[in-house]
Motif scaffolding. Structure first.
Motif, PDB file in Angstrom:
ATOM      1  N   ARG A 170       1.325  -0.931   0.173  1.00  0.00           N
ATOM      2  CA  ARG A 170      -0.147   0.047   0.187  1.00  0.00           C
ATOM      3  C   ARG A 170       0.669   1.349   0.190  1.00  0.00           C
ATOM      4  O   ARG A 170       1.972   1.404   0.497  1.00  0.00           O
ATOM      5  CB  ARG A 170      -0.800   0.064   1.390  1.00  0.00           C
ATOM      6  CG  ARG A 170      -2.018   0.641   1.347  1.00  0.00           C
ATOM      7  CD  ARG A 170      -1.447   2.263   2.228  1.00  0.00           C
ATOM      8  NE  ARG A 170      -0.641   1.844   3.026  1.00  0.00           N
ATOM      9  CZ  ARG A 170       0.272   2.383   4.115  1.00  0.00           C
ATOM     10  NH1 ARG A 170       0.191   3.660   3.310  1.00  0.00           N
ATOM     11  NH2 ARG A 170       0.908   2.320   5.263  1.00  0.00           N
ATOM     12  N   ASP A 171       0.508   2.074   0.044  1.00  0.00           N
ATOM     13  CA  ASP A 171       1.075   4.019  -0.964  1.00  0.00           C
ATOM     14  C   ASP A 171       0.063   4.086  -0.266  1.00  0.00           C
ATOM     15  O   ASP A 171       0.914   5.280   0.388  1.00  0.00           O
ATOM     16  CB  ASP A 171       1.029   3.855  -2.195  1.00  0.00           C
ATOM     17  CG  ASP A 171       2.338   3.175  -2.929  1.00  0.00           C
ATOM     18  OD1 ASP A 171       4.047   2.964  -2.571  1.00  0.00           O
ATOM     19  OD2 ASP A 171       1.791   2.137  -4.391  1.00  0.00           O
ATOM     20  N   VAL A 172      -0.884   4.656  -0.519  1.00  0.00           N
ATOM     21  CA  VAL A 172      -1.752   5.433   0.588  1.00  0.00           C
ATOM     22  C   VAL A 172      -3.088   5.351   0.781  1.00  0.00           C
ATOM     23  O   VAL A 172      -3.747   4.555  -0.212  1.00  0.00           O
ATOM     24  CB  VAL A 172      -2.204   6.711  -1.037  1.00  0.00           C
ATOM     25  CG1 VAL A 172      -3.150   7.874   0.059  1.00  0.00           C
ATOM     26  CG2 VAL A 172      -0.811   7.561  -1.637  1.00  0.00           C
ATOM     27  N   GLY A 190      -2.685  10.312  -4.026  1.00  0.00           N
ATOM     28  CA  GLY A 190      -1.611   9.005  -4.895  1.00  0.00           C
ATOM     29  C   GLY A 190      -2.229   8.803  -6.100  1.00  0.00           C
ATOM     30  O   GLY A 190      -1.506   8.904  -6.838  1.00  0.00           O
ATOM     31  N   ILE A 191      -2.882  10.235  -6.879  1.00  0.00           N
ATOM     32  CA  ILE A 191      -2.787  10.005  -8.538  1.00  0.00           C
ATOM     33  C   ILE A 191      -1.374  10.541  -9.014  1.00  0.00           C
ATOM     34  O   ILE A 191      -0.555  10.812  -9.406  1.00  0.00           O
ATOM     35  CB  ILE A 191      -3.878  11.017  -8.990  1.00  0.00           C
ATOM     36  CG1 ILE A 191      -4.870  10.298  -8.716  1.00  0.00           C
ATOM     37  CG2 ILE A 191      -3.661  11.636 -10.356  1.00  0.00           C
ATOM     38  CD1 ILE A 191      -6.440  11.184  -8.960  1.00  0.00           C
ATOM     39  N   ALA A 192      -1.006  11.519  -8.109  1.00  0.00           N
ATOM     40  CA  ALA A 192      -0.185  12.115  -8.206  1.00  0.00           C
ATOM     41  C   ALA A 192       1.485  11.293  -8.057  1.00  0.00           C
ATOM     42  O   ALA A 192       2.430  11.246  -9.174  1.00  0.00           O
ATOM     43  CB  ALA A 192       0.655  13.455  -7.061  1.00  0.00           C
ATOM     44  N   LEU A 193       1.539  10.118  -6.927  1.00  0.00           N
ATOM     45  CA  LEU A 193       2.645  10.074  -6.846  1.00  0.00           C
ATOM     46  C   LEU A 193       2.284   8.087  -7.997  1.00  0.00           C
ATOM     47  O   LEU A 193       3.554   8.293  -8.162  1.00  0.00           O
ATOM     48  CB  LEU A 193       2.014   8.963  -5.341  1.00  0.00           C
ATOM     49  CG  LEU A 193       3.150   7.601  -4.789  1.00  0.00           C
ATOM     50  CD1 LEU A 193       4.291   8.644  -4.235  1.00  0.00           C
ATOM     51  CD2 LEU A 193       2.988   7.288  -3.497  1.00  0.00           C
ATOM     52  N   LEU A 202      -3.728   2.258  -3.163  1.00  0.00           N
ATOM     53  CA  LEU A 202      -4.337   3.137  -2.189  1.00  0.00           C
ATOM     54  C   LEU A 202      -5.886   2.171  -1.740  1.00  0.00           C
ATOM     55  O   LEU A 202      -5.770   0.693  -2.064  1.00  0.00           O
ATOM     56  CB  LEU A 202      -5.380   3.998  -3.128  1.00  0.00           C
ATOM     57  CG  LEU A 202      -4.796   5.690  -3.270  1.00  0.00           C
ATOM     58  CD1 LEU A 202      -3.359   5.374  -4.630  1.00  0.00           C
ATOM     59  CD2 LEU A 202      -5.191   6.667  -3.818  1.00  0.00           C
ATOM     60  N   ILE A 203      -6.019   1.990  -0.334  1.00  0.00           N
ATOM     61  CA  ILE A 203      -6.554   1.603   0.323  1.00  0.00           C
ATOM     62  C   ILE A 203      -7.806   2.742   1.110  1.00  0.00           C
ATOM     63  O   ILE A 203      -7.322   3.239   1.716  1.00  0.00           O
ATOM     64  CB  ILE A 203      -5.525   0.828   1.669  1.00  0.00           C
ATOM     65  CG1 ILE A 203      -4.831  -0.665   0.047  1.00  0.00           C
ATOM     66  CG2 ILE A 203      -7.115   0.569   2.303  1.00  0.00           C
ATOM     67  CD1 ILE A 203      -4.194  -1.092   2.052  1.00  0.00           C
ATOM     68  N   GLY A 204      -9.105   1.913   1.001  1.00  0.00           N
ATOM     69  CA  GLY A 204      -9.380   3.107   1.719  1.00  0.00           C
ATOM     70  C   GLY A 204     -10.404   2.226   2.568  1.00  0.00           C
ATOM     71  O   GLY A 204     -10.501   1.117   2.717  1.00  0.00           O
ATOM     72  N   HIS A 205     -12.281   2.629   3.301  1.00  0.00           N
ATOM     73  CA  HIS A 205     -13.038   1.687   3.558  1.00  0.00           C
ATOM     74  C   HIS A 205     -14.259   1.933   3.118  1.00  0.00           C
ATOM     75  O   HIS A 205     -13.843   3.301   2.671  1.00  0.00           O
ATOM     76  CB  HIS A 205     -12.613   2.035   5.408  1.00  0.00           C
ATOM     77  CG  HIS A 205     -11.650   1.884   5.661  1.00  0.00           C
ATOM     78  ND1 HIS A 205     -10.666   2.965   5.510  1.00  0.00           N
ATOM     79  CD2 HIS A 205     -10.807   0.807   6.636  1.00  0.00           C
ATOM     80  CE1 HIS A 205      -9.426   1.593   6.369  1.00  0.00           C
ATOM     81  NE2 HIS A 205      -9.640   0.749   6.028  1.00  0.00           N
ATOM     82  N   PRO A 206     -15.664   1.449   3.754  1.00  0.00           N
ATOM     83  CA  PRO A 206     -16.457   1.420   3.059  1.00  0.00           C
ATOM     84  C   PRO A 206     -17.009   2.869   3.747  1.00  0.00           C
ATOM     85  O   PRO A 206     -18.618   1.612   3.616  1.00  0.00           O
ATOM     86  CB  PRO A 206     -17.158  -0.106   2.504  1.00  0.00           C
ATOM     87  CG  PRO A 206     -16.680  -0.443   3.855  1.00  0.00           C
ATOM     88  CD  PRO A 206     -15.050   0.107   3.723  1.00  0.00           C
TER      89      PRO A 206
END
Length: 255
Positions: A170-172, A190-193, A202-206
């Protein structure tokens, strides 16, 4: 095995890991799924190859894994690790045969899992012996590993790399701060990276705020020069090499 093919494809592509690139790739994982049919369904409806990371100790884990697989999404097991608790959680000091039993039971609850990432795990992913065993076991099962990097002390990706187990890191994190403004900022980071190093995971949550941002922003990725790809493609793209923030010259730190 299929992931060896992915890695060979990535090596042949000559991926650039630091210099700016004209083609940028992104993979997005949504963790903690299986708890709420409403949130699960909304996550499943996100456009593109968003990965569904499903917790085994949730009431809808098995049904949602089948639903996501049928919809063509990549499913992974979101494996609880210390300090997470529950019947499937891995903790330091648990005997290897019990770790194996819990992994078997968790995979049985999440059918069609193509890989594993850690839920929490800041203590567990620092356990070298356990991570070495896990990466060998995943390789034997033809599964990949995503290091969520919940701790700077993680050795998980390094052990996967050492054994040739297919993996990415994971990066972001999208939503440590759950405000829409902060989540949008993280997505743009994340887009810039991805533009800088060629790819970003990228990792997120619901959370409602996260899903709102992704519903709005994902259709715009192509216009921003970013292609959303699944984790299997990301594994091929990165060829098991560490990104600059995670190591040097493609080798993970904490070896």
């Amino acid at each position: 095995m299929r992931y060896l093919l992915y890695l060979l494809i990535g090596l042949m592509a000559g991926v650039a890991h630091a210099a700016p690139t004209s083609q940028a790739y992104m993979s997005i994982i949504i963790d903690d799924l299986g708890q709420s049919p409403e949130r699960d369904s909304r996550t499943l409806a996100l456009p593109g190859p968003v990965t569904m990371a499903i917790m085994p100790d949730t009431p809808h884990a098995t049904d949602f894994a089948r639903q996501a697989h049928k919809a063509g999404k990549t499913v992974i097991l979101h494996m609880p690790m210390d300090p997470a608790t529950g019947p499937y959680a891995w903790h330091p000091g648990v005997p290897q045969d019990e770790l194996a039993r819990r992994l078997d039971a968790a995979l049985a609850k999440v059918p069609y899992a193509a890989g594993v990432n850690n839920h929490m795990g800041s203590r567990m992913t620092a356990q070298r012996d356990a991570m070495t065993w896990l990466m060998g076991e995943l390789q034997r099962r033809d599964l990949f590993f995503v290091d969520s990097r919940t701790s700077a002390a993680t050795v998980a990706a390094a052990q996967a790399q050492a054994q040739g187990t297919a993996n990415v890191s994971r990066d972001v994190f999208l939503d440590d701060d759950r405000t829409p403004e902060a989540i949008t900022h993280q997505l743009h980071q994340g887009i810039a990276l991805a533009r800088k190093q060629g790819s970003a995971v990228l990792i997120g949550h619901p959370y409602p705020q996260t899903l709102e941002v992704l519903e709005r922003e994902l259709p715009n990725l192509t216009r921003q020069g970013v292609k959303l790809i699944n984790l299997q493609q990301m594994i091929a793209e990165r060829s098991n090499l560490a990104m600059p923030a995670h190591g040097k010259q493609g080798r993970y730190s904490n070896r």
